[in-house]
Scaffold this motif. Structure first.
Motif, mmCIF file in Angstrom:
data_model
loop_
_atom_site.group_PDB
_atom_site.id
_atom_site.type_symbol
_atom_site.label_atom_id
_atom_site.label_comp_id
_atom_site.label_asym_id
_atom_site.label_seq_id
_atom_site.Cartn_x
_atom_site.Cartn_y
_atom_site.Cartn_z
ATOM 1 N N ASP A 62 9.480 14.867 16.470
ATOM 2 C CA ASP A 62 8.788 13.616 16.171
ATOM 3 C C ASP A 62 9.592 12.477 16.779
ATOM 4 N N ILE A 63 8.913 11.559 17.410
ATOM 5 C CA ILE A 63 9.622 10.440 18.019
ATOM 6 C C ILE A 63 9.023 9.119 17.573
ATOM 7 N N ASN A 64 9.856 8.124 17.584
ATOM 8 C CA ASN A 64 9.416 6.751 17.397
ATOM 9 C C ASN A 64 10.328 5.885 18.248
ATOM 10 N N GLU A 65 10.118 4.620 18.171
ATOM 11 C CA GLU A 65 10.881 3.721 19.048
ATOM 12 C C GLU A 65 12.379 3.822 18.781
ATOM 13 N N GLU A 66 12.746 4.075 17.529
ATOM 14 C CA GLU A 66 14.170 4.142 17.191
ATOM 15 C C GLU A 66 14.835 5.349 17.848
ATOM 16 N N ASN A 67 14.064 6.449 18.017
ATOM 17 C CA ASN A 67 14.619 7.653 18.641
ATOM 18 C C ASN A 67 15.055 7.434 20.078
ATOM 19 N N ILE A 68 14.338 6.572 20.778
ATOM 20 C CA ILE A 68 14.606 6.432 22.212
ATOM 21 C C ILE A 68 15.444 5.213 22.550
ATOM 22 N N MET A 69 15.769 4.425 21.521
ATOM 23 C CA MET A 69 16.629 3.274 21.777
ATOM 24 C C MET A 69 18.021 3.754 22.177
ATOM 25 N N PRO A 70 18.693 3.039 23.039
ATOM 26 C CA PRO A 70 20.043 3.428 23.452
ATOM 27 C C PRO A 70 20.984 3.525 22.259
ATOM 28 N N ASP A 71 21.811 4.555 22.232
ATOM 29 C CA ASP A 71 22.828 4.669 21.198
ATOM 30 C C ASP A 71 24.176 4.887 21.877
ATOM 31 N N ASN A 157 17.155 12.116 28.032
ATOM 32 C CA ASN A 157 18.479 11.621 27.663
ATOM 33 C C ASN A 157 18.616 11.347 26.173
ATOM 34 N N GLN A 158 17.577 10.756 25.584
ATOM 35 C CA GLN A 158 17.700 10.289 24.213
ATOM 36 C C GLN A 158 17.231 11.289 23.166
ATOM 37 N N VAL A 159 16.281 12.125 23.532
ATOM 38 C CA VAL A 159 15.713 13.063 22.554
ATOM 39 C C VAL A 159 16.203 14.481 22.769
ATOM 40 N N GLN A 177 7.502 19.968 26.443
ATOM 41 C CA GLN A 177 7.580 19.033 25.324
ATOM 42 C C GLN A 177 7.840 17.612 25.815
ATOM 43 N N GLU A 178 8.683 17.503 26.802
ATOM 44 C CA GLU A 178 9.028 16.200 27.389
ATOM 45 C C GLU A 178 7.785 15.511 27.937
ATOM 46 N N LEU A 195 11.085 0.705 30.185
ATOM 47 C CA LEU A 195 12.009 0.445 31.291
ATOM 48 C C LEU A 195 13.289 -0.211 30.768
ATOM 49 N N GLU A 196 13.133 -1.093 29.806
ATOM 50 C CA GLU A 196 14.300 -1.757 29.201
ATOM 51 C C GLU A 196 15.239 -0.742 28.571
ATOM 52 N N TYR A 197 14.679 0.184 27.777
ATOM 53 C CA TYR A 197 15.500 1.217 27.157
ATOM 54 C C TYR A 197 16.155 2.105 28.213
ATOM 55 N N TYR A 198 15.403 2.451 29.219
ATOM 56 C CA TYR A 198 15.913 3.312 30.300
ATOM 57 C C TYR A 198 17.105 2.663 31.002
ATOM 58 N N LEU A 199 16.946 1.400 31.369
ATOM 59 C CA LEU A 199 18.011 0.707 32.109
ATOM 60 C C LEU A 199 19.251 0.480 31.260
ATOM 61 N N ASN A 200 19.100 0.605 29.945
ATOM 62 C CA ASN A 200 20.258 0.443 29.058
ATOM 63 C C ASN A 200 20.873 1.776 28.648
ATOM 64 N N THR A 201 20.249 2.880 29.015
ATOM 65 C CA THR A 201 20.779 4.182 28.608
ATOM 66 C C THR A 201 21.429 4.967 29.738
ATOM 67 N N ILE A 202 21.043 4.725 30.978
ATOM 68 C CA ILE A 202 21.462 5.595 32.075
ATOM 69 C C ILE A 202 22.964 5.547 32.329
ATOM 70 N N ASN A 203 23.478 6.713 32.730
ATOM 71 C CA ASN A 203 24.882 6.855 33.092
ATOM 72 C C ASN A 203 25.048 6.417 34.543
ATOM 73 N N LEU A 204 25.894 5.404 34.774
ATOM 74 C CA LEU A 204 26.094 4.891 36.122
ATOM 75 C C LEU A 204 27.536 5.048 36.594
ATOM 76 N N GLY A 205 28.209 6.067 36.072
ATOM 77 C CA GLY A 205 29.550 6.403 36.568
ATOM 78 C C GLY A 205 30.646 5.495 36.045
ATOM 79 N N GLN A 206 31.879 5.903 36.244
ATOM 80 C CA GLN A 206 33.059 5.136 35.819
ATOM 81 C C GLN A 206 33.002 4.807 34.321
ATOM 82 N N ASN A 207 32.441 5.736 33.549
ATOM 83 C CA ASN A 207 32.296 5.575 32.103
ATOM 84 C C ASN A 207 31.495 4.323 31.744
ATOM 85 N N THR A 208 30.476 4.022 32.538
ATOM 86 C CA THR A 208 29.602 2.890 32.240
ATOM 87 C C THR A 208 28.212 3.400 31.904
#
Length: 843
Positions: A62-71, A157-159, A177-178, A195-208
């Motif tokens: 089960d998903i909702n907006e909270e599940n996919i928010m960056p953590d 990434n998030q689920v 399922q995805e 897109l906002e959540y995506y751009l805040n979750t992605i791994n962009l190297g150098q531990n960022t």
């Protein structure tokens, strides 16, 4: 027919060319056939697999907006002035969230252009993209876009935890399922928010994690200020952060960047002019320049001893006060974006650090102790861990003599390590890790507290460079014997507070053994026994026998209970070892700081702070509050304490310890550059292995420890007092603190007493004693003052002419002598009282 070499080569080329065309044609036919088979199988499987697919989609999370928010966000440590001190971040937690309105369109478009060109057109799953990916794979064309949409990547990434399934079925199940969830998600959440959540979750190297943190890491600025060229660099990292790292893999990233810019041009996100301008941008030179700055500023970015202590304290409080498990507590600190506001005063911390690390305070020719770890995978597959103890044992055995592992330089240490490795490792062994550290000796720790609030303003957990996080903190973690600093806490505090003693009471400093043993109580002072000594003087001169005799009357149990009430957590009530040996700190040696395990500097300083605070103990406070990522206060430390002694007791102890600095063992701690009342107590352990000074002013309490980590014997303890003085003088000066006295309670009164018995002085008797005037003014808590007059001085009148005792009422010339009435008949040594005792012929 004869052919020349050229003709033969020409024929071979034609044959090869013909074969190649045939091969390519066969290959193409095979691929076409494969595609037909794939689609045929898909059509056949559609009907038979409908039930399976439906089952997988029904079992999707089960998903909702909270599940996919960056953590995963770093926690920030702040000092007492609200200045950022340290960032604490775990894996995939270095993230700063940015709303889509703060992310430039060029950045949004760059990611869409390379990751999901039809993002704004599909409903979560891009069938065209899937087919394009299949044909690209079959025709050996290089894919410039993947088959997964941005929505699917976000879910992965998030689920689905990054989608690292081991089995083929697991991958297929997750993919189904995805896709199902992607369609569901896009029916409820706006594209821009996805897109906002995506751009805040992605791994962009150098531990960022996310575009904001990555932008600051690579370009030294916020994402809101990125150009088209820079946006393409970031978007190029996404597919493989290691392979496309713009710092270490510039060529790979540059090739990917060009593809992204071309896609942006083709998809009409940029104009031809913008495209050419971006291609001509020397972006990688800027990235390397920024990297040099980052590397210089963050090199050795190790937690301070204070931050380490804060982490330990926060973990403990989260567990005890909020019921967290240890794992939850550490996750909260390193992943949940906490704001931790500490009590550290940076200006005072610098003073402490500078003095403790100044070599001028230490003996010349001091050495460093070797700390060594070697992890080896042996040829038989077993892993072996070696330490400096193994090296020392090998060298001592090889040299047939004991070799100290204290070195003046690294070269000699490395020589011994090389010898050890040559003997114990073979060519098939693989070294997994090796750590060589030379730790300066002697070591030191320092704690500075504000006694009125319990706030720890500074901590130094060791001397020399700190090379790692969560290492040995000698201020907060090391348990050392406290020596004579413990006398005030274990003995004189309960004696004055509840056991009916006053500072005027006397004990005989004379030969004494621990009851029931043949073990003598030794005084550190080699000048001899002092004889009848008041408790005040016992504190001032740190007299062991006076302390032990007093502690015996107080009783070890009462003393132990007082110590527990002062916050000590390292004391031992009773401990029995496997061989039947019993240890306990409820015994007479505790009076002198002879403990089973020892105490920490933090807890010792906090106990002294209770005296300085008028008898109220406050547990050391490292932080004022902890705020979660949503602004809620998780924990708050308010000023709270408990009364552990009467305020009159605290003042009397303070007054006695003022004398320690004025005329006793702590004279070298006396301020020279500022005027400020100060009280304190020295501490030295047997064989000079530990040196302490614990003291305070009306503002601050501080404790210093000096010693060798390996209990090596030292020569002098003067440095501890001098360093304490220099730090405290600078602390008061930088804070511009006014001179003020310790507040005296109304119930403190004075009386003239006899120094030799502690009772009310008798003029004409106590002031005319053979050893001088024995009358002094002493302070008392009201109601404890003596009621009886001196009975230890006896006056005899002698005839000047005969030298014998004069008859009562004799008119001849006489003189009086006042002797000390004391029995030393059982002593096997003289005391300083001996010359003034009543002569035997007079008795």
């Amino acid at each position: 027919m004869n052919y020349g070499k050229k003709e033969i080569d020409s024929k071979i080329d034609k044959i090869n060319s013909s074969n190649k065309k045939v091969f390519n044609k066969i290959k193409l036919n095979v691929k076409i056939f494969a595609v037909i088979i794939v689609f045929t199988l898909i059509l056949c499987a559609v009907f038979s697999g409908v039930g399976i697919v439906r089952g997988l989609t029904d079992s999707a999370p089960d998903i909702n907006e909270e599940n996919i928010m960056p953590d995963g966000y770093p926690s920030i440590i702040y000092d007492a002035n609200g200045k950022k001190v340290q960032k604490l971040m775990g894996i995939n937690a270095n993230r700063e969230y940015k709303k889509i309105t703060d992310i430039p369109e060029c950045v949004q478009n760059a990611f869409v252009a390379i990751e999901d060109a039809r993002f704004y057109k599909h409903s979560g799953v891009d069938l065209q993209g899937i087919l394009r990916a299949v044909f690209s794979a079959l025709s050996d064309e290089k894919m410039t876009q993947g088959a997964s949409t941005i929505t699917q990547q976000l879910l992965k990434n998030q689920v689905f935890g990054g989608g690292n399934e081991k089995s083929f079925f697991g991958k297929v199940s997750r993919k189904i399922q995805e896709q199902s969830l992607a369609i569901k998600l896009e029916s409820t959440i706006d594209k821009k928010k996805i897109l906002e959540y995506y751009l805040n979750t992605i791994n962009l190297g150098q531990n960022t994690m996310g575009v904001e943190t990555a932008s600051k890491r690579y370009f030294g600025k916020s994402v809101s200020k990125l150009t088209v060229s820079e946006a393409a660099v970031l978007a190029g990292i996404t597919q493989n952060p290691t392979e496309y790292n713009p710092i270490t893999e510039q060529q790979n990233n540059e090739a990917k960047r060009k593809i992204i810019l071309k896609n942006m041009l083709d998809q009409k996100y940029i104009t031809e002019d913008e495209y050419e301008e971006a291609l001509g941008d020397d972006v990688y030179s800027r990235i390397q320049d920024i990297n040099k700055e980052k590397r210089t500023s963050s090199y050795g970015d190790i937690n301070s001893y204070y931050v380490d202590a804060v982490i330990e304290n926060v973990v403990s409080d989260l567990k005890q006060k909020l019921g967290y498990t240890e794992t939850q507590a550490y996750n909260a600190i390193y992943r949940e974006g906490l704001k931790i506001y500490t009590c550290q005063d940076q200006s005072l911390q610098k003073i402490c650090d500078d003095v403790i690390n100044n070599d001028k305070y230490y003996q010349k020719n001091t050495k460093s102790y070797l700390s060594y770890q070697l992890k080896v995978k042996k040829s038989d597959g077993e892993t072996e861990l070696y330490t400096e103890g193994d090296v020392r044992a090998f060298i001592n055995d090889a040299h047939k003599k004991r070799i100290s592992f204290y070195f003046k330089n690294r070269k000699k240490a490395e020589k011994y390590i090389k010898m050890f490795k040559k003997k114990n490792l073979d060519k098939h062994d693989k070294i997994l890790s090796e750590s060589i550290n030379l730790i300066k000796q002697p070591q030191a720790s320092f704690v500075l507290m504000e006694q009125s609030t319990g706030k720890v303003r500074a901590i130094v957990g060791g001397r020399g460079e700190k090379t790692a996080n969560r290492t040995l903190n000698r201020a907060a973690s090391s348990k050392r014997q406290p020596g004579s600093t413990f006398k005030v806490l274990s003995t004189y505090l309960p004696a004055l507070d509840t056991s009916g003693f006053t500072l005027a009471n006397v004990m005989d400093d004379a030969p004494y053994k621990y009851p029931g043993t043949n073990k003598r109580v030794k005084d550190w002072d080699s000048s001899g026994y002092k004889g009848l000594t008041s408790l005040r003087q016992g504190i001032v001169d740190s007299v062991n026998i006076v302390t032990v005799k007093t502690f015996q009357k107080v009783t070890p149990q009462i003393g132990f209970d007082y110590l527990l009430n002062l916050g000590f957590t390292t004391l031992v009530d009773r401990r029995e070892t496997s061989d039947g040996q019993i240890y306990s700190d409820i015994q007479l040696p505790t009076a002198l700081g002879g403990l089973t395990d020892g105490v920490t500097n933090v807890e010792l300083t906090a106990a002294y702070a209770a005296i300085a605070n008028g008898g109220t103990y406050i547990k050391p406070v490292y932080y004022t509050k902890i705020v979660d990522s949503k602004g809620n206060v998780l924990l708050q430390n308010s000023k709270s304490g408990k009364k552990v002694m009467k305020n009159t007791t605290a003042w009397l102890l303070t007054d006695a310890m003022k004398d320690v600095i004025k005329r006793g063992t702590g004279k070298k701690a006396a301020f020279k550059k500022i005027k400020m009342p100060q009280a304190g107590k020295t501490g030295t352990t047997s064989d000079n292995t530990d040196f302490w000074f614990e003291g305070y002013t009306p503002y601050y309490t501080a404790g210093i420890w000096l010693g060798y980590d390996s209990m090596f014997t030292q020569m002098s303890g003067s440095a501890s007092k001098i360093m304490w003085r220099d730090i405290m003088e600078k602390v008061h000066k930088v804070k511009k603190l006014k001179n003020k006295n310790f507040k005296k309670p109304e119930d403190i009164i004075t009386r003239k007493i006899c120094k030799k018995c502690g009772k009310l002085a008798v003029y004409g008797l106590c002031d005319r004693a053979l050893d001088g005037n024995d009358i002094k003014t002493e302070y008392f808590a009201r109601g404890t003052q003596p009621k009886e007059s001196c009975d230890c001085h006896v006056k005899y009148t002698f005839s000047n002419s005969t030298g014998h005792m004069a008859e009562t009422g004799a008119s001849a010339s006489t003189n009086d002598k006042v002797y000390l009435n004391k029995d030393e008949s059982t002593y096997k040594a003289q005391t300083k009282d001996t010359p003034y005792l009543i002569p035997g012929w007079l008795k």
